[in-house]
Enzyme design. Structure first.
Site, PDB file in Angstrom:
ATOM      1  CD  GLN A  78      35.694  31.814  39.395  1.00 50.22           C
ATOM      2  OE1 GLN A  78      35.800  32.574  40.554  1.00 50.22           O
ATOM      3  NE2 GLN A  78      36.601  31.478  38.633  1.00 50.22           N
ATOM      4  CG  PHE A  79      32.739  29.430  33.490  1.00 48.33           C
ATOM      5  CD1 PHE A  79      33.559  28.428  32.568  1.00 48.33           C
ATOM      6  CD2 PHE A  79      33.458  30.819  32.919  1.00 48.33           C
ATOM      7  CE1 PHE A  79      34.678  28.295  31.889  1.00 48.33           C
ATOM      8  CE2 PHE A  79      34.924  30.658  32.183  1.00 48.33           C
ATOM      9  CZ  PHE A  79      35.568  29.559  31.709  1.00 48.33           C
ATOM     10  CB  THR A  80      36.460  27.986  36.447  1.00 49.06           C
ATOM     11  OG1 THR A  80      36.468  29.135  37.528  1.00 49.06           O
ATOM     12  CG2 THR A  80      36.937  28.600  35.167  1.00 49.06           C
TER      13      THR A  80
END
Length: 213
Positions: A78-80
């Protein structure tokens, strides 16, 4: 690495209407990789997850880890989690590692989890895919953890030095973009690299088709 850790009764990942991973009682972990992370961050996160006391006994609260209850673990990239939303209305993903850095570090983290625990009890989503994540949060109980805040002074200094170099490259990349727009020539370091606002098309528009971390 940053992680959001949720105690769940069940959780699953669906891609293109097909369930690709699912767990029962255990934990759902959303994981993001930063440009200055190393394999050691993955080891640090794995150790924290497997020792974290998230469950109670009949007589004592916060007394058991996921290993103690033989629970399952579902990991999702989950890069966000590294998005900066302090200014404007569009998320800035420059603090999230690009796919060529994030993918191997995330994969190594998942492998460390499997080697340290039981391979069959550690599940994974699909790195880079647009996923629908379903869960039943038990409590609710949710924690967040940042490996950058967990290391010793020496490791933090190494990270700071690495981040400084990253910022210098990012600044050099910005000069390249500006020079291309203006048509002028600006000398920059030959190893300068430009990364976009995010790691995938989702970072470019709200209707993207992929999430790369």
């Amino acid at each position: 690495m940053k992680a959001v850790i949720q105690r769940v009764l069940s959780a699953s990942v669906t891609i293109d209407s097909e369930v690709v991973s699912s767990i029962g009682k255990g934990m759902l972990v959303l994981v993001a990789v930063s440009p200055n992370d190393t394999i050691e961050d993955g080891k640090c996160l794995a150790k924290k997850l497997l020792s974290l006391k998230m469950w109670s006994t009949d007589t004592k609260p916060w007394a058991q880890s996921v290993k103690d209850i033989s629970g399952e673990i579902l990991c999702i990239s989950q890069f966000t989690l590294f998005a900066n939303i302090s200014k404007g209305s569009k998320p800035d993903f420059h603090s999230s590692a690009p796919p060529d850095i994030a993918r191997p570090l995330y994969s190594q983290f998942v492998e460390t989890m499997k080697q340290t625990y039981e391979p069959g009890r550690v599940k994974d989503g699909v790195f880079g895919a647009m996923m629908q994540v379903g869960l039943a949060n038990d409590g609710p109980v949710t924690f967040d953890f940042d490996t950058a805040k967990a290391g010793n002074v020496s490791s933090r200094k190494q990270k700071d030095d690495k981040m400084k170099k990253w910022e210098e490259k990012k600044a050099a990349g910005k000069k390249i973009e500006e020079s291309q727009k203006s048509g002028s020539e600006i000398p920059v370091a030959t190893d300068a690299k430009v990364y976009g606002d995010g790691n995938s098309s989702l970072a470019e528009s709200s209707g993207g088709s992929k999430m790369d971390d």
